[in-house]
Design a protein around this motif. Sequence first.
Motif: not given
Length: 91
Positions: A6, A10-11, A40, A42-43, A53-55, A65
Amino acid sequence: MTQVERDGSDFVVSAPLLVQAFKVTEDGIRQAIRDCSLTSICEAGVDADARRWRLTFRHAGRACRFTVDEAGTILSTSRFPVRARSSATPD
């Protein structure tokens, strides 16, 4: 670095994780990022999925994913084919 960290809101995903996901070299990942062939999104989860989160990464007709928690711990991974995005512009 762990595989996903993290960084504020953001990631940051480690290159070796993407190397493994897309079966390319680390230099190949760097080049794909530079030429925008690796993308990419990020959700953020809502309701029952809040604080997850889904990356999703797309490259060369494949997607990978990662579902992660707020610390960046990978909860699940999936890989699947995707249609290549068209670079054509509408008339």
